[in-house]
Write a protein that holds these residues in place. Structure first.
Motif, PDB file in Angstrom:
ATOM      1  N   LEU A 287       0.859  -1.181   0.000  1.00 34.91           N
ATOM      2  CA  LEU A 287       0.000   0.000   0.000  1.00 34.91           C
ATOM      3  C   LEU A 287       0.897   1.234   0.000  1.00 34.91           C
ATOM      4  O   LEU A 287       1.773   1.367   0.860  1.00 34.91           O
ATOM      5  N   LEU A 288       0.705   2.104  -0.987  1.00 37.38           N
ATOM      6  CA  LEU A 288       1.527   3.303  -1.086  1.00 37.38           C
ATOM      7  C   LEU A 288       0.647   4.515  -0.842  1.00 37.38           C
ATOM      8  O   LEU A 288      -0.413   4.653  -1.442  1.00 37.38           O
ATOM      9  N   MET A 289       1.082   5.390   0.036  1.00 38.41           N
ATOM     10  CA  MET A 289       0.257   6.564   0.341  1.00 38.41           C
ATOM     11  C   MET A 289       1.095   7.824   0.241  1.00 38.41           C
ATOM     12  O   MET A 289       2.113   7.963   0.896  1.00 38.41           O
ATOM     13  N   ASP A 290       0.620   8.746  -0.609  1.00 42.71           N
ATOM     14  CA  ASP A 290       1.371   9.970  -0.866  1.00 42.71           C
ATOM     15  C   ASP A 290       0.678  11.137  -0.172  1.00 42.71           C
ATOM     16  O   ASP A 290      -0.299  11.663  -0.682  1.00 42.71           O
ATOM     17  N   GLU A 291       1.158  11.544   0.956  1.00 43.94           N
ATOM     18  CA  GLU A 291       0.587  12.642   1.735  1.00 43.94           C
ATOM     19  C   GLU A 291      -0.939  12.575   1.760  1.00 43.94           C
ATOM     20  O   GLU A 291      -1.609  13.542   1.397  1.00 43.94           O
ATOM     21  N   PRO A 292      -1.511  11.477   2.193  1.00 44.72           N
ATOM     22  CA  PRO A 292      -2.952  11.318   2.033  1.00 44.72           C
ATOM     23  C   PRO A 292      -3.771  12.247   2.916  1.00 44.72           C
ATOM     24  O   PRO A 292      -4.940  12.456   2.651  1.00 44.72           O
ATOM     25  N   LEU A 293      -3.172  12.819   3.931  1.00 46.55           N
ATOM     26  CA  LEU A 293      -3.976  13.608   4.866  1.00 46.55           C
ATOM     27  C   LEU A 293      -3.786  15.115   4.716  1.00 46.55           C
ATOM     28  O   LEU A 293      -4.421  15.895   5.405  1.00 46.55           O
ATOM     29  N   SER A 294      -2.901  15.510   3.804  1.00 42.97           N
ATOM     30  CA  SER A 294      -2.524  16.925   3.804  1.00 42.97           C
ATOM     31  C   SER A 294      -3.644  17.845   3.332  1.00 42.97           C
ATOM     32  O   SER A 294      -3.585  19.045   3.540  1.00 42.97           O
ATOM     33  N   ASN A 295      -4.680  17.287   2.667  1.00 39.48           N
ATOM     34  CA  ASN A 295      -5.775  18.156   2.231  1.00 39.48           C
ATOM     35  C   ASN A 295      -6.927  18.210   3.242  1.00 39.48           C
ATOM     36  O   ASN A 295      -7.960  18.808   2.976  1.00 39.48           O
ATOM     37  N   LEU A 296      -6.739  17.564   4.373  1.00 43.27           N
ATOM     38  CA  LEU A 296      -7.828  17.543   5.359  1.00 43.27           C
ATOM     39  C   LEU A 296      -7.569  18.576   6.456  1.00 43.27           C
ATOM     40  O   LEU A 296      -6.430  18.979   6.684  1.00 43.27           O
ATOM     41  N   ASP A 297      -8.635  18.960   7.155  1.00 41.11           N
ATOM     42  CA  ASP A 297      -8.409  19.908   8.241  1.00 41.11           C
ATOM     43  C   ASP A 297      -7.842  19.178   9.459  1.00 41.11           C
ATOM     44  O   ASP A 297      -7.870  17.950   9.549  1.00 41.11           O
ATOM     45  N   ALA A 298      -7.317  19.945  10.402  1.00 45.78           N
ATOM     46  CA  ALA A 298      -6.495  19.398  11.478  1.00 45.78           C
ATOM     47  C   ALA A 298      -7.184  18.267  12.245  1.00 45.78           C
ATOM     48  O   ALA A 298      -6.594  17.222  12.494  1.00 45.78           O
ATOM     49  N   LYS A 299      -8.456  18.471  12.576  1.00 43.27           N
ATOM     50  CA  LYS A 299      -9.140  17.496  13.406  1.00 43.27           C
ATOM     51  C   LYS A 299      -9.349  16.181  12.656  1.00 43.27           C
ATOM     52  O   LYS A 299      -9.101  15.089  13.176  1.00 43.27           O
ATOM     53  N   LEU A 300      -9.785  16.326  11.396  1.00 44.25           N
ATOM     54  CA  LEU A 300     -10.032  15.164  10.560  1.00 44.25           C
ATOM     55  C   LEU A 300      -8.743  14.397  10.303  1.00 44.25           C
ATOM     56  O   LEU A 300      -8.721  13.177  10.183  1.00 44.25           O
ATOM     57  N   ARG A 301      -7.650  15.173  10.240  1.00 48.01           N
ATOM     58  CA  ARG A 301      -6.348  14.576   9.973  1.00 48.01           C
ATOM     59  C   ARG A 301      -5.989  13.576  11.084  1.00 48.01           C
ATOM     60  O   ARG A 301      -5.548  12.472  10.823  1.00 48.01           O
ATOM     61  N   VAL A 302      -6.210  14.000  12.309  1.00 47.18           N
ATOM     62  CA  VAL A 302      -5.899  13.134  13.441  1.00 47.18           C
ATOM     63  C   VAL A 302      -6.786  11.906  13.421  1.00 47.18           C
ATOM     64  O   VAL A 302      -6.336  10.772  13.605  1.00 47.18           O
ATOM     65  N   GLU A 303      -8.071  12.126  13.121  1.00 44.94           N
ATOM     66  CA  GLU A 303      -9.017  11.026  13.090  1.00 44.94           C
ATOM     67  C   GLU A 303      -8.648  10.026  11.985  1.00 44.94           C
ATOM     68  O   GLU A 303      -8.619   8.814  12.210  1.00 44.94           O
ATOM     69  N   MET A 304      -8.330  10.569  10.800  1.00 44.47           N
ATOM     70  CA  MET A 304      -8.032   9.693   9.661  1.00 44.47           C
ATOM     71  C   MET A 304      -6.741   8.922   9.875  1.00 44.47           C
ATOM     72  O   MET A 304      -6.606   7.790   9.430  1.00 44.47           O
ATOM     73  N   ARG A 305      -5.755   9.565  10.511  1.00 46.15           N
ATOM     74  CA  ARG A 305      -4.493   8.838  10.648  1.00 46.15           C
ATOM     75  C   ARG A 305      -4.652   7.659  11.587  1.00 46.15           C
ATOM     76  O   ARG A 305      -4.023   6.625  11.401  1.00 46.15           O
ATOM     77  N   GLU A 306      -5.562   7.798  12.549  1.00 43.09           N
ATOM     78  CA  GLU A 306      -5.837   6.652  13.406  1.00 43.09           C
ATOM     79  C   GLU A 306      -6.545   5.549  12.631  1.00 43.09           C
ATOM     80  O   GLU A 306      -6.236   4.367  12.768  1.00 43.09           O
ATOM     81  N   THR A 307      -7.501   5.975  11.769  1.00 43.46           N
ATOM     82  CA  THR A 307      -8.197   4.988  10.934  1.00 43.46           C
ATOM     83  C   THR A 307      -7.193   4.241  10.057  1.00 43.46           C
ATOM     84  O   THR A 307      -7.229   3.016   9.953  1.00 43.46           O
ATOM     85  N   ILE A 308      -6.319   5.013   9.426  1.00 44.50           N
ATOM     86  CA  ILE A 308      -5.342   4.406   8.522  1.00 44.50           C
ATOM     87  C   ILE A 308      -4.480   3.392   9.273  1.00 44.50           C
ATOM     88  O   ILE A 308      -4.258   2.274   8.823  1.00 44.50           O
ATOM     89  N   ARG A 309      -4.013   3.807  10.437  1.00 44.25           N
ATOM     90  CA  ARG A 309      -3.152   2.951  11.236  1.00 44.25           C
ATOM     91  C   ARG A 309      -3.866   1.647  11.610  1.00 44.25           C
ATOM     92  O   ARG A 309      -3.314   0.554  11.499  1.00 44.25           O
ATOM     93  N   GLU A 310      -5.124   1.810  12.012  1.00 44.63           N
ATOM     94  CA  GLU A 310      -5.931   0.671  12.440  1.00 44.63           C
ATOM     95  C   GLU A 310      -6.129  -0.324  11.296  1.00 44.63           C
ATOM     96  O   GLU A 310      -5.920  -1.522  11.442  1.00 44.63           O
ATOM     97  N   ILE A 311      -6.532   0.225  10.139  1.00 44.46           N
ATOM     98  CA  ILE A 311      -6.791  -0.621   8.973  1.00 44.46           C
ATOM     99  C   ILE A 311      -5.503  -1.347   8.563  1.00 44.46           C
ATOM    100  O   ILE A 311      -5.506  -2.543   8.284  1.00 44.46           O
ATOM    101  N   GLN A 312      -4.399  -0.595   8.572  1.00 46.29           N
ATOM    102  CA  GLN A 312      -3.133  -1.200   8.161  1.00 46.29           C
ATOM    103  C   GLN A 312      -2.797  -2.366   9.069  1.00 46.29           C
ATOM    104  O   GLN A 312      -2.385  -3.427   8.618  1.00 46.29           O
ATOM    105  N   ARG A 313      -2.978  -2.174  10.360  1.00 51.54           N
ATOM    106  CA  ARG A 313      -2.705  -3.248  11.317  1.00 51.54           C
ATOM    107  C   ARG A 313      -3.573  -4.457  11.031  1.00 51.54           C
ATOM    108  O   ARG A 313      -3.077  -5.583  10.966  1.00 51.54           O
ATOM    109  N   SER A 314      -4.886  -4.202  10.811  1.00 51.22           N
ATOM    110  CA  SER A 314      -5.794  -5.340  10.668  1.00 51.22           C
ATOM    111  C   SER A 314      -5.561  -6.059   9.345  1.00 51.22           C
ATOM    112  O   SER A 314      -5.723  -7.270   9.272  1.00 51.22           O
ATOM    113  N   VAL A 315      -5.195  -5.339   8.291  1.00 47.17           N
ATOM    114  CA  VAL A 315      -4.953  -5.990   7.011  1.00 47.17           C
ATOM    115  C   VAL A 315      -3.542  -6.566   6.980  1.00 47.17           C
ATOM    116  O   VAL A 315      -3.277  -7.555   6.286  1.00 47.17           O
ATOM    117  N   GLY A 316      -2.638  -5.939   7.725  1.00 45.67           N
ATOM    118  CA  GLY A 316      -1.272  -6.428   7.795  1.00 45.67           C
ATOM    119  C   GLY A 316      -0.477  -6.239   6.520  1.00 45.67           C
ATOM    120  O   GLY A 316       0.401  -7.021   6.193  1.00 45.67           O
TER     121      GLY A 316
END
Lengths: 550, 378
Positions: B158-187
């Motif tokens: 999975l390659l991600m190129d600055e995927p959160l830079s267009n989001l606002d600060a709060k959403l950025r934090v929320e999304m990065r947790e989602t991304i981390r979680e999904i990555q862990r579960s998919v491995g």
């Protein structure tokens, strides 16, 4: 380590397109240049150039064309900019109507204006007779410089209007508010904020208008009388030279290209000084003018659009008049249409559609491919294609025609007199505009969209056709409709290339005008107007954007 | 199936300008690996070389044992998430997600495709928008579509190129947790590009800090924060104050003088660096201790900012340097401007760099980028 990849499909497309340009643009231009410097004895000679610049009869046409172009450009800019300003900044009744009519005027077949003005205000013109018998007023002579300027301006100021109105829509309202907040009065705002912000567009419009006025051939031919312009000279020399070598016409053509190229470069240079882009979040808000201002604004806008529409309305009206042997009689009839359909059904009407649609399809396909190469595959070859694609922009239509005739009259590939050469000429003439608009559309689509498709398993070509092309469709359609209308109303190249078999509606009008079949000419002109109007309305109904790109 | 990624001596240039000269990196199977660096450091370039959108001018790229240099991007089995999401605007959310499945060499039956798409849309909580067109989605929702679309084809990487830079600060934090979680579960092995060091620290297993086309350090977030390999890493990751200092070796002991007057004995220097030399001392704002008197550097308070959790002080040392200090915000009064204080330092946390900033002289630097330089012991 060096990469050894097989030729990618876009590289093949690059070379095919380059090949087509070499055959249908570079070769004809080279042949044109060669013919221009071959003397009567077959040796190298500059005799035609010497002759051109030593005889006032010849170089005078160049000056005449300049006078016409400068006058038309100036008047069109003033009329068009004011119109656009009023249109965008003030509340007005019937804006949609004005906009549609402006598009219609700018799309009208090139010489219907000239023909119609002569029919109205010419020596035997209807209004001339009417006014002199009723009031004893004699209009100033419509022929010559004045007539040419009036006719061409009527067709081109709506173009300026459409351009500038588009630019004004891109000015953010906050800029206007900021200016007034800083103490700028309404009039001053126009000159120090609005005009400079529109400058890139104004310059682009000025170039387009100048080039069109300079290359316009039909208008001065019909209404110019003694006032001969440059394209008319080219045509006359071409027709006059009965032999197969058109050296003098070629020489004049070369001079024409040099002049237009110079104008083009001057404009490019001027544009570099205004290098900025705008994108309005909130367009300028219209406001209600005071009563008197409102009346004046309405009067101005409707009057100029009315005058620009007049020739077309007149021709349409005239087509229903009773006409016998080329002379109009009192009363109305559909005889002109009966005669007209009898004449055009067999050839011109089907030709217009087959040649037009073939050219349109190829123009769109090539424009999309070239735009893609230029925007997404920038490399040496594609930069050459980019430059080549703009070359026809500065070549007057008549010159394109002559270059093609010279090249494909004999030799291995003989195309003169065929429908193919008409199609090729139309493609060459229309392609630069369609490429520009396609490039603009493509630049708005981020490359990553296509990369996303590729990363999901699409081949390059499949990604292009399943993702990029559908995203471009709306923009392409708006360009296509304009291309279609310009293609079916094209005259200056077609008149040099056509044969009896490839006569189109536009040419049919011209031949009937020349033969004095005024009734039939009016009827065919009205049919052509109906086709263009129908195309335009169809487009406006189905297009999401109201924007029209030229 | 996840893969490990091996890049040996990668080289990238555009014409005569060299972006990446010689870069090697090994990314482990299933790891969340981040390329972090300032703009123009070559991180996106490297990512796009892995994806196949940039040509490779030299070196070898391997997914497991397969050399991918000459494999078309469409056949590399990658899932890519773009900065601008790159959602197909003419397709519905469901069609966007299914797009990749339809283009796989072995096409699943239609029902199976639908089920797969449905599964990933549920995973990303976008199943309720399945029939919507993308223009009616918010930025965060579009990003979820992009992630679902990339993952549904079960890529190797999975390659991600600055995927959160267009989001606002709060959403950025929320999304990065989602991304981390999904990555862990998919491995799935993930390469993530960002210029935001906080984001990098939050999501990554390991971070490669890049500058000027070179990898400066590779390590776990904690390792690169606490023991940066060089001055660039120290100042790019987190905030730090840089003070000139002098190292003097006397009787086998290293004496560090900083801020003109303050001298302390260090016992965690590398053996090879035990010599008299000028150094640069990196003191993070939280590594200062403000005191009325005692050991330390004399300074004057020039300003302060209250940030809720912390108190931010701006001070000027008597030697003229400006420093920032972060202290836990206490209930008692704030030090007023002009207060004379003494700044102590938590010396076991300090990082000491050679004068040109290229090496950390302190033991314990972990840098996977340069095994040869891995001299320190943990």
């Amino acid at each position: 380590m060096k990469q050894k990849r097989p030729m990618d499909v876009w590289q093949i497309i690059s070379f095919v397109i380059l090949g087509l340009y070499a055959l249908f643009l570079i070769l004809p231009m080279f042949q044109l240049l060669r013919s221009s410097v071959v003397g009567a004895d077959g040796q190298f000679s500059l005799e035609y150039f010497v002759e051109f610049f030593t005889k006032e009869y010849y170089y005078g046409t160049l000056l005449n064309s300049f006078k016409v172009s400068v006058a038309v450009t100036a008047v069109s800019l003033v009329l068009g900019i004011l119109f656009a300003y009023f249109y965008n900044l003030f509340e007005m009744k019937g804006k949609a109507l004005l906009h549609t009519l402006a598009i219609l005027c700018s799309m009208s077949p090139p010489f219907i204006g000239a023909y119609s003005w002569i029919q109205m205000f010419g020596r035997g013109g209807m209004f001339t007779k009417l006014f002199s018998s009723l009031f004893g007023i004699r209009f100033p002579d419509i022929y010559g410089f004045t007539g040419i300027v009036i006719v061409i301006t009527c067709q081109l100021f709506p173009l300026v209007f459409l351009y500038i109105a588009g630019a004004l829509r891109n000015i953010d309202n906050s800029l206007i508010e900021a200016a007034s907040g800083l103490g700028c009065s309404s009039l001053k705002r126009f000159f120090v904020v609005i005009l400079p912000l529109c400058m890139p567009t104004i310059l682009a419009a000025a170039l387009l208008v100048f080039m069109r006025a300079f290359a316009d051939f039909a208008t001065p031919l019909l209404i110019g009388k003694g006032f001969q312009t440059f394209p008319v000279l080219i045509y006359n020399r071409y027709v006059g030279e009965t032999s197969m070598n058109h050296n003098f016409a070629a020489a004049i053509s070369v001079i024409g290209i040099v002049v237009t190229a110079a104008i083009f470069l001057v404009q490019k240079f001027a544009t570099t000084r205004f290098n900025f882009t705008m994108n309005a979040l909130h367009s300028i808000e219209t406001h209600k003018p005071r009563r008197l201002t409102s009346v004046l604004i309405h009067f101005y806008c409707y009057a100029i659009v009315g005058i620009a529409m007049l020739p077309q309305v007149f021709v349409a009206w005239q087509s229903f008049r009773r006409c016998k042997g080329g002379v109009f009689q009192p009363g109305y009839s559909l005889d002109s249409y009966r005669d007209a359909f009898g004449k055009i059904m067999k050839r011109s009407l089907p030709n217009t559609f087959t040649i037009g649609l073939a050219a349109l399809a190829l123009v769109i396909l090539l424009a999309i491919l070239i735009a893609y190469l230029v925007v997404r595959r920038s490399n040496a070859v594609n930069n050459v294609i980019d430059t080549l694609s703009m070359v026809p922009y500065i070549i007057p239509g008549a010159v394109v025609g002559i270059a093609l005739v010279i090249t494909f009259n004999d030799g291995p590939l003989v195309l003169t007199g065929t429908a193919a050469i008409m199609v090729i000429a139309l493609i060459i003439r229309r392609l630069p505009y369609t490429i520009r608009s396609s490039v603009a559309i493509l630049q708005q689509i981020p490359m990553s969209i296509e990369e996303a498709a590729i990363s999901l398993g699409c081949s390059k070509l499949k990604a292009f056709f399943t993702v990029t092309v559908p995203m471009m469709t709306n923009g392409i359609m708006s360009g296509a409709i304009i291309s279609w209308i310009t293609i079916i109303t094209e005259l200056s190249t077609a008149i040099i290339l056509y044969s009896v078999r490839t006569e189109t509606l536009t040419l049919a009008i011209y031949t009937n005008v020349v033969q004095g079949n005024d009734g039939v000419a009016s009827a065919i002109a009205t049919i052509l107007l109906a086709v263009t109007t129908a195309s335009l309305l169809l487009f406006m109904k189905f297009s999401k954007t109201k924007e029209i790109s030229f | 199936m996840s893969v490990n990624i091996r890049i040996d001596h990668a080289r990238k240039c555009y014409g005569s300008s060299v972006i990446i000269e010689d870069l090697s990196v090994h990314i482990r199977e299933g790891e969340f690996f981040t390329l972090l660096g300032p703009s123009g450091c070559g991180k996106t370039t490297l990512l796009r070389m892995i994806a196949g959108f940039n040509s490779i001018e030299g070196g070898d790229f391997y997914f497991n044992d397969t050399r991918i240099n000459d494999i078309d991007p469409s056949k590399r089995r990658i899932g890519m998430v773009f900065q601008n999401y790159a959602i197909f605007p003419h397709l519905s959310v469901a069609d966007n997600v299914m797009f990749g499945l339809k283009n796989q060499p072995s096409r699943l039956p239609k029902a199976e495709m639908k089920a797969q798409a449905e599964k990933f849309m549920q995973l990303m909580h976008i199943d309720e928008y399945a029939d919507r067109m993308p223009e009616r989605l918010s930025g965060g929702q579009q990003q979820r579509v992009a992630l679902a679309r990339a993952l549904v084809i079960q890529p190797d990487v999975l390659l991600m190129d600055e995927p959160l830079s267009n989001l606002d600060a709060k959403l950025r934090v929320e999304m990065r947790e989602t991304i981390r979680e999904i990555q862990r579960s998919v491995g799935i092995t993930t390469v993530y590009v960002t210029h935001d060091q906080e984001e990098a620290m939050a999501v990554s297993d390991r971070i490669a800090v890049m500058n000027l086309g070179k990898i400066q350090q590779i390590g776990a977030p904690k390792a690169i924060y606490q023991r940066p390999a060089n001055l660039f890493v120290a100042s790019f990751i987190g905030r730090t104050n840089l003070l000139p200092g002098e190292l003097r070796i006397a009787g086998g002991k290293a004496e560090l003088t900083v801020g003109g007057s303050c001298t302390m004995t260090l016992n965690n220097l590398l053996e090879s660096e035990m010599r008299d030399q000028k150094v640069v001392v990196s003191v993070r704002p939280e590594e200062f201790v403000i005191a009325r008197d005692g050991e330390g550097v004399a300074a004057t308070v020039t300003g302060s900012t209250f940030l809720g959790l912390n108190m931010h002080y701006f001070l000027t040392l008597d030697t003229g340097e400006h420093v920032q200090v972060i202290q836990e915000a206490e209930l008692d009064s704030v030090l007023p401007e002009g207060s004379r204080v003494v700044l102590g330092m938590k010396k076991h946390k300090l990082n000491i760099f050679c004068e040109d900033g290229s090496r950390n002289l302190v033991r314990g630097v972990i840098n996977d980028a340069a095994p040869a330089q891995q001299e320190g012991t943990v």
